[in-house]
Scaffold this active site. Structure first.
Site, PDB file in Angstrom:
ATOM      1  N   SER A  14      67.247  -7.193  50.863  1.00 51.40           N
ATOM      2  CA  SER A  14      66.382  -6.022  51.076  1.00 51.40           C
ATOM      3  C   SER A  14      66.303  -5.639  52.551  1.00 51.40           C
ATOM      4  CB  SER A  14      64.980  -6.313  50.539  1.00 51.40           C
ATOM      5  OG  SER A  14      64.448  -7.448  51.203  1.00 51.40           O
ATOM      6  N   GLN A  48      65.948  -3.845  67.746  1.00 52.49           N
ATOM      7  CA  GLN A  48      65.150  -3.215  68.803  1.00 52.49           C
ATOM      8  C   GLN A  48      65.852  -1.972  69.332  1.00 52.49           C
ATOM      9  OE1 GLN A  48      64.869  -6.367  71.713  1.00 52.49           O
ATOM     10  NE2 GLN A  48      63.269  -7.454  70.600  1.00 52.49           N
ATOM     11  N   GLU A 114      74.180   1.540  75.757  1.00 53.02           N
ATOM     12  CA  GLU A 114      74.333   0.079  75.755  1.00 53.02           C
ATOM     13  C   GLU A 114      75.793  -0.203  76.062  1.00 53.02           C
ATOM     14  OE1 GLU A 114      71.817  -2.015  72.472  1.00 53.02           O
ATOM     15  OE2 GLU A 114      72.191  -0.003  71.748  1.00 53.02           O
ATOM     16  N   ASP A 209      74.629 -16.535  52.938  1.00 55.16           N
ATOM     17  CA  ASP A 209      74.647 -16.734  51.474  1.00 55.16           C
ATOM     18  C   ASP A 209      75.663 -15.823  50.774  1.00 55.16           C
ATOM     19  OD1 ASP A 209      72.484 -18.237  52.226  1.00 55.16           O
ATOM     20  OD2 ASP A 209      71.060 -17.314  50.862  1.00 55.16           O
ATOM     21  N   HIS A 230      74.836 -12.594  71.557  1.00 61.17           N
ATOM     22  CA  HIS A 230      74.105 -11.597  72.357  1.00 61.17           C
ATOM     23  C   HIS A 230      73.817 -12.237  73.705  1.00 61.17           C
ATOM     24  CE1 HIS A 230      71.229  -8.666  73.712  1.00 61.17           C
ATOM     25  NE2 HIS A 230      71.446  -7.927  72.642  1.00 61.17           N
ATOM     26  N   ARG A 276      79.571  -6.856  75.087  1.00 64.02           N
ATOM     27  CA  ARG A 276      78.817  -8.108  74.986  1.00 64.02           C
ATOM     28  C   ARG A 276      79.629  -9.377  75.174  1.00 64.02           C
ATOM     29  NH1 ARG A 276      74.934  -6.680  69.997  1.00 64.02           N
ATOM     30  NH2 ARG A 276      73.827  -5.135  71.239  1.00 64.02           N
ATOM     31  N   HIS A 337      74.402 -13.849  67.381  1.00 62.91           N
ATOM     32  CA  HIS A 337      73.641 -12.637  67.077  1.00 62.91           C
ATOM     33  C   HIS A 337      74.179 -11.880  65.865  1.00 62.91           C
ATOM     34  CE1 HIS A 337      71.246  -9.088  67.939  1.00 62.91           C
ATOM     35  NE2 HIS A 337      72.324  -8.329  68.085  1.00 62.91           N
ATOM     36  N   ARG A 372      81.688  -6.137  67.922  1.00 64.95           N
ATOM     37  CA  ARG A 372      80.904  -4.966  67.514  1.00 64.95           C
ATOM     38  C   ARG A 372      80.279  -4.278  68.716  1.00 64.95           C
ATOM     39  NH1 ARG A 372      75.390  -4.003  66.569  1.00 64.95           N
ATOM     40  NH2 ARG A 372      74.891  -6.215  66.772  1.00 64.95           N
ATOM     41  N   SER A 377      75.691  -1.401  64.186  1.00 65.79           N
ATOM     42  CA  SER A 377      75.471  -2.181  62.968  1.00 65.79           C
ATOM     43  C   SER A 377      74.509  -1.498  62.006  1.00 65.79           C
ATOM     44  CB  SER A 377      74.935  -3.563  63.329  1.00 65.79           C
ATOM     45  OG  SER A 377      74.566  -4.220  62.164  1.00 65.79           O
ATOM     46  N   LEU A 378      73.371  -1.053  62.541  1.00 65.93           N
ATOM     47  CA  LEU A 378      72.442  -0.328  61.667  1.00 65.93           C
ATOM     48  C   LEU A 378      73.149   0.900  61.102  1.00 65.93           C
ATOM     49  CD1 LEU A 378      69.093  -0.492  63.692  1.00 65.93           C
ATOM     50  CD2 LEU A 378      69.607  -1.631  61.525  1.00 65.93           C
TER      51      LEU A 378
HETATM   52  P1  FAD Z   1      69.464  -8.106  56.874  1.00 65.21           P
HETATM   53  O1  FAD Z   1      68.608  -7.076  57.476  1.00 65.21           O
HETATM   54  O2  FAD Z   1      69.584  -9.393  57.579  1.00 65.21           O
HETATM   55  O3  FAD Z   1      68.917  -8.344  55.419  1.00 65.21           O
HETATM   56  C1  FAD Z   1      69.453  -9.358  54.599  1.00 65.21           C
HETATM   57  C2  FAD Z   1      68.588  -9.460  53.354  1.00 65.21           C
HETATM   58  O4  FAD Z   1      69.213 -10.317  52.400  1.00 65.21           O
HETATM   59  C3  FAD Z   1      67.216 -10.053  53.605  1.00 65.21           C
HETATM   60  O5  FAD Z   1      66.326  -9.350  52.789  1.00 65.21           O
HETATM   61  C4  FAD Z   1      67.364 -11.490  53.096  1.00 65.21           C
HETATM   62  O6  FAD Z   1      66.167 -12.079  52.682  1.00 65.21           O
HETATM   63  C5  FAD Z   1      68.283 -11.258  51.923  1.00 65.21           C
HETATM   64  N1  FAD Z   1      69.048 -12.413  51.451  1.00 65.21           N
HETATM   65  C6  FAD Z   1      69.908 -13.191  52.157  1.00 65.21           C
HETATM   66  N2  FAD Z   1      70.451 -14.111  51.339  1.00 65.21           N
HETATM   67  C7  FAD Z   1      69.933 -13.903  50.099  1.00 65.21           C
HETATM   68  C8  FAD Z   1      70.088 -14.522  48.838  1.00 65.21           C
HETATM   69  N3  FAD Z   1      70.896 -15.573  48.646  1.00 65.21           N
HETATM   70  N4  FAD Z   1      69.372 -14.057  47.774  1.00 65.21           N
HETATM   71  C9  FAD Z   1      68.523 -13.019  47.929  1.00 65.21           C
HETATM   72  N5  FAD Z   1      68.334 -12.391  49.104  1.00 65.21           N
HETATM   73  C10 FAD Z   1      69.029 -12.829  50.160  1.00 65.21           C
HETATM   74  N6  FAD Z   1      71.916  -3.608  65.201  1.00 65.21           N
HETATM   75  C11 FAD Z   1      71.905  -2.330  65.630  1.00 65.21           C
HETATM   76  O7  FAD Z   1      72.720  -1.515  65.200  1.00 65.21           O
HETATM   77  N7  FAD Z   1      70.967  -1.939  66.534  1.00 65.21           N
HETATM   78  C12 FAD Z   1      70.034  -2.777  67.047  1.00 65.21           C
HETATM   79  O8  FAD Z   1      69.201  -2.382  67.839  1.00 65.21           O
HETATM   80  C13 FAD Z   1      70.045  -4.122  66.622  1.00 65.21           C
HETATM   81  N8  FAD Z   1      69.151  -5.020  67.114  1.00 65.21           N
HETATM   82  C14 FAD Z   1      69.110  -6.276  66.590  1.00 65.21           C
HETATM   83  C15 FAD Z   1      68.117  -7.161  67.013  1.00 65.21           C
HETATM   84  C16 FAD Z   1      68.018  -8.415  66.436  1.00 65.21           C
HETATM   85  C17 FAD Z   1      66.953  -9.365  66.908  1.00 65.21           C
HETATM   86  C18 FAD Z   1      68.936  -8.807  65.430  1.00 65.21           C
HETATM   87  C19 FAD Z   1      68.843 -10.160  64.799  1.00 65.21           C
HETATM   88  C20 FAD Z   1      69.941  -7.936  65.031  1.00 65.21           C
HETATM   89  C21 FAD Z   1      70.033  -6.676  65.603  1.00 65.21           C
HETATM   90  N9  FAD Z   1      71.026  -5.777  65.197  1.00 65.21           N
HETATM   91  C22 FAD Z   1      71.004  -4.495  65.662  1.00 65.21           C
HETATM   92  C23 FAD Z   1      71.922  -6.107  64.107  1.00 65.21           C
HETATM   93  C24 FAD Z   1      71.360  -5.471  62.818  1.00 65.21           C
HETATM   94  O9  FAD Z   1      69.962  -5.492  62.854  1.00 65.21           O
HETATM   95  C25 FAD Z   1      71.821  -6.195  61.584  1.00 65.21           C
HETATM   96  O10 FAD Z   1      73.213  -6.379  61.603  1.00 65.21           O
HETATM   97  C26 FAD Z   1      71.472  -5.387  60.346  1.00 65.21           C
HETATM   98  O11 FAD Z   1      70.113  -5.061  60.359  1.00 65.21           O
HETATM   99  C27 FAD Z   1      71.824  -6.173  59.107  1.00 65.21           C
HETATM  100  O12 FAD Z   1      71.249  -5.531  58.000  1.00 65.21           O
HETATM  101  P2  FAD Z   1      71.533  -6.096  56.562  1.00 65.21           P
HETATM  102  O13 FAD Z   1      70.763  -5.251  55.623  1.00 65.21           O
HETATM  103  O14 FAD Z   1      72.988  -6.230  56.369  1.00 65.21           O
HETATM  104  O15 FAD Z   1      70.947  -7.586  56.612  1.00 65.21           O
HETATM  105  C1  SIN Z   2      69.842  -4.946  71.243  1.00 66.85           C
HETATM  106  O1  SIN Z   2      68.854  -4.230  71.179  1.00 66.85           O
HETATM  107  O2  SIN Z   2      70.249  -5.479  72.264  1.00 66.85           O
HETATM  108  C2  SIN Z   2      70.599  -5.218  69.981  1.00 66.85           C
HETATM  109  C3  SIN Z   2      71.460  -4.085  69.695  1.00 66.85           C
HETATM  110  C4  SIN Z   2      72.517  -4.459  68.712  1.00 66.85           C
HETATM  111  O3  SIN Z   2      72.660  -5.610  68.320  1.00 66.85           O
HETATM  112  O4  SIN Z   2      73.262  -3.538  68.339  1.00 66.85           O
END
Ligand code: FAD
Ligand code: SIN
Length: 519
Positions: A14, A48, A114, A209, A230, A276, A337, A372, A377-378
C-alpha cells in the site's frame, strides 16, 4: 464453500505504487489491497525531496530523458524512460486531482533540483512530499466501494499454476493464520530491499518480499547489484533511518569534513550535485582515509526562517535530537536507500508470468539503469501504476476463479528458538554492509556468497520445520533477496554506476543487464 477472499485484482503493498494502482482500476473490478504493516507505513510516506517532471517552460522532455540515461550510466531502457518522462506532467495533475498540494512560488511550481538534473524539475510539498501523496491516495482508495483494504496482512507466496498467477497465500498477523487470497490478476507493489543492509534510510517494511516471492515463482529478476546508497542519512545514535534530503544540496548545502573543509571539488565538477553514486563514494572515501565516523552537511548560512519553512520535517527532527540546523552543520553518513533492480516488467508492468504485474520500487522497468536519478522513483510508481491499471482494465476477460488448496500446516510445530531468527537477521545485514557495500571486490563478494548461501539453507530448513511467523517470512525473503544481490554483483564484470568492483574498475564497452532466474 466459496472463499470470501476472491477478488478481480489483488494488490500486495500500500505504498504509492500499490494505492495508485488501486484507485486507477475500473470501479467495476473488485480490488483487495493488502499491507503487512499499517497502511501508510512504507518508503513512500517518508519521501522528502519530491517528484520529477518537466513543468518549467525552459525545460524539455529530451533533457529529462538524457539526464536519466546519463545518471544511469547508459544502462537504462530509452523507451521506458521516454514513456515515464512524457507521462510525468499528467501524473502531477492526477496527484493534484486527489488533493496533493505542491509547493508554489506565486502561481508557478516551486521547482528545485537534485543530483543529475540539468534543470529545476523537482516538484515537492515542502519536505513532506511522500506523506502528502500517501495521505491523499489512502483517502481516495478508502472512498472507493470496489476497494477493500487489509492492513497487517503479509503475503507469503504467490499462487502459481500452469504458468499463471492466481493470487497469494497471506499471513494475517493478528490471527496468525495463512489464508489464500484468490485473484484473476495480482500486482506486486512491495517496495525495495534496502533492509538487507545494516544501515538504511528505509523503514522496516523494505525486506525484499516481492522480489523473493517473484523469484520463487519463476520471474526474471534483473540488475539487483545496483543498490543505491543515499549520501546523507543523519548520523546520530538515536536516529534510526532518518534521511537528510538531497534537496538541501539542491538549495546549496555544502558537504564538509569535521574541520569545515569542503571536499567535493576533489571528486566531481558538479560538486554536491554530482549523481548519488559519486557523492556516496566520495564520502565513503573521506571517512576511510581520515577514519571519521561521519562527514557534515551545512545549510546554516541560509536564513533561519527560510530553512524552517522549506525543510520543516528535517528542522524539527534534528531539533528533537539536539541539532539546530540553522546554526550548525548536520552529521551525515551514506546508507542503503533504493533498489534499482527488481522484477523484470514491460511498459504495462507485466512480468514474465501470466496475470502477474509488478509496480514501484519492486519492479525493474528499465528506467533507472545503473543508478536512479533523484525523484524519479515516485514518478515511476505513479506512471507505471497508471499503465498497469489501464492494461488490467482493458484486458481482464476471464473472471472464473481458480480452485486452490488451503495452507497446510499439519507437518510443522511452533519454534522454541526465536533467537535463531534475530541472530541470522543481524548477520545477513552485517555481511551485506561489509562485503556488498559501496566499494566491492570479487573476494569479498565470494565470501558473502558462501555465508549467505549457507544461511539460506538454514532458513529454508527452519521454514519447513516450524509454524510460520511474520519474522520468519521476512527473514526468508531477506536472505533470498540478499543472495540475488550478491549473485548479480558477481556476474557483473565491470564497474558501472552504483556497482563499483575494485577488480574491474572500468566500464565494459558492452551494455548488458544481469538476470537471475530460479532454476
Ligand atoms: P513502498 O512505499 O515501500 O511500499 C511498499 C508497501 O508494501 C508497504 O505498504 C509495505 O508494508 C508493503 N509490503 C511489503 N512486503 C509485503 C508483503 N510481503 N505483504 C504485504 N505487504 C507488503 N523517491 C523519490 O522519487 N523522491 C523522493 O523524495 C524520495 N525520498 C525518499 C526518502 C526516503 C526516506 C526513502 C526511504 C525513499 C525515498 N524515495 C524517494 C524513494 C521512494 O520513496 C520509494 O522508492 C517509493 O516510495 C517506493 O514506493 P513503493 O510503493 O514501491 O513501495
Ligand atoms: C531525497 O530527498 O534526498 C530523496 C530523493 C530520492 O530518493 O529521490
Amino acid at each position: 464453500m466459496m472463499n470470501k477472499y476472491q477478488f478481480d485484482v489483488l494488490i500486495i503493498g500500500s505504498g504509492s505504487a500499490g494505492l495508485m494502482s488501486a484507485i486507477q482500476l475500473s470501479d467495476s473490478l473488485s480490488v483487495a489491497v493488502i499491507s503487512k504493516d499499517e497502511i501508510l507505513e512504507g518508503s513512500s510516506f517518508y519521501a522528502q525531496g519530491g517528484i520529477s517532471a518537466v513543468l518549467d517552460p525552459e525545460d524539455n522532455f529530451n533533457s529529462h530523458i538524457s539526464d536519466t540515461l546519463n545518471t544511469g550510466f547508459n544502462l537504462g531502457n530509452k523507451d521506458s524512460i521516454r514513456f515515464m518522462v512524457e507521462q510525468a506532467p499528467s501524473a502531477i495533475i492526477e496527484l493534484e486531482k486527489i488533493g496533493v498540494e505542491f509547493s508554489h512560488k506565486g502561481s508557478n511550481y516551486d521547482l528545485t533540483t537534485e543530483g543529475g538534473h540539468s534543470s529545476k524539475r523537482v516538484a515537492h510539498v515542502s519536505d513532506k512530499t511522500g506523506q502528502s501523496i500517501q495521505i491523499n491516495l489512502f483517502a481516495t482508495a478508502k472512498n472507493k466501494k470496489n476497494i477493500t483494504i487489509f492492513d497487517q496482512h503479509l503475503a507469503v507466496d504467490l499462487l502459481i499454476s500452469n504458468s499463471k498467477c492466481n493470487g497469494a497465500y497471506v499471513f494475517h498477523k493478528k490471527t496468525k493464520k495463512v489464508i489464500p487470497f484468490i485473484s484473476h490478476n495480482t500486482i506486486i507493489a512491495t517496495g525495495g530491499a534496502s533492509k538487507s543492509y545494516l544501515y538504511t534510510s528505509n523503514p522496516d517494511t523494505s525486506t525484499g518480499d516481492g522480489i523473493a516471492m517473484a523469484y520463487r515463482a519463476g520471474c526474471e529478476i534483473t540488475n539487483m547489484e545496483f543498490t543505491q546508497f543515499h549520501p546523507t542519512c543523519l548520523f546520530h545514535p538515536n536516529a534510526k533511518s532518518f534521511l537528510i534530503s538531497e534537496t538541501l544540496r539542491g538549495e546549496g548545502a555544502k558537504l564538509t569534513l569535521p574541520n569545515g573543509e569542503e571536499f567535493m571539488h576533489n571528486y566531481d565538477e558538479r560538486l554536491e550535485l554530482a549523481p548519488r553514486d559519486i557523492v556516496a563514494r566520495a564520502i565513503d572515501n573521506e571517512m576511510k582515509i581520515h577514519g571519521y565516523d561521519c562527514v557534515y552537511l551545512d545549510i546554516s548560512f541560509k536564513d533561519s526562517k527560510w530553512i524552517s519553512d522549506r525543510f520543516p520535517t528535517i528542522t524539527n527532527r534534528c531539533k528533537e535530537l539536539g541539532i539546530d540546523i540553522c546554526n550548525k552543520a548536520i552529521p551525515v553518513v551514506p546508507a542503503a536507500h533504493y533498489t534499482c533492480g527488481g522484477i523484470n516488467t514491460d511498459i504495462d508492468a507485466q512480468s514474465n508470468i501470466n496475470n502477474l504485474y509488478a509496480v514501484g520500487e519492486v519492479a525493474h522497468t528499465g528506467v533507472h539503469g545503473a543508478n536512479r536519478m533523484a525523484s524519479n522513483s515516485l514518478l515511476e510508481c505513479i506512471v507505471f501504476a497508471q499503465s498497469c491499471a489501464k492494461h488490467i482494465n482493458e484486458n481482464l476477460l476471464n473472471r472464473s476463479y481458480q480452485k486452490v488448496d488451503d495452507w497446510d500446516s499439519s507437518r510443522v510445530e511452533p519454534s522454541k528458538e526465536k533467537v535463531v531468527i534475530t541472530h541470522l537477521w543481524q548477520e545477513i545485514r552485517r555481511i551485506m554492509w561489509n562485503f556488498v557495500g559501496i566499494v566491492r571486490s570479487d573476494s569479498r563478494l565470494k565470501s558473502a556468497y558462501f555465508r549467505i548461501e549457507q544461511i539460506n539453507k538454514e532458513v529454508d530448513e527452519y521454514y519447513r520445520l516450524y509454524t510460520v511467523t511474520d519474522d520468519m517470512i521476512e527473514l526468508r525473503n531477506l536472505v533470498q533477496t540478499s543472495k540475488i544481490i550478491v549473485e548479480s554483483a558477481l556476474s557483473r564484470k565491470e564497474s558501472r554506476g552504483l556497482h563499483f568492483n575494485q577488480d574491474y574498475p572500468d566500464k565494459d564497452d558492452k551494455i548488458y543487464n544481469t538476470v537471475i532466474i530460479n532454476s
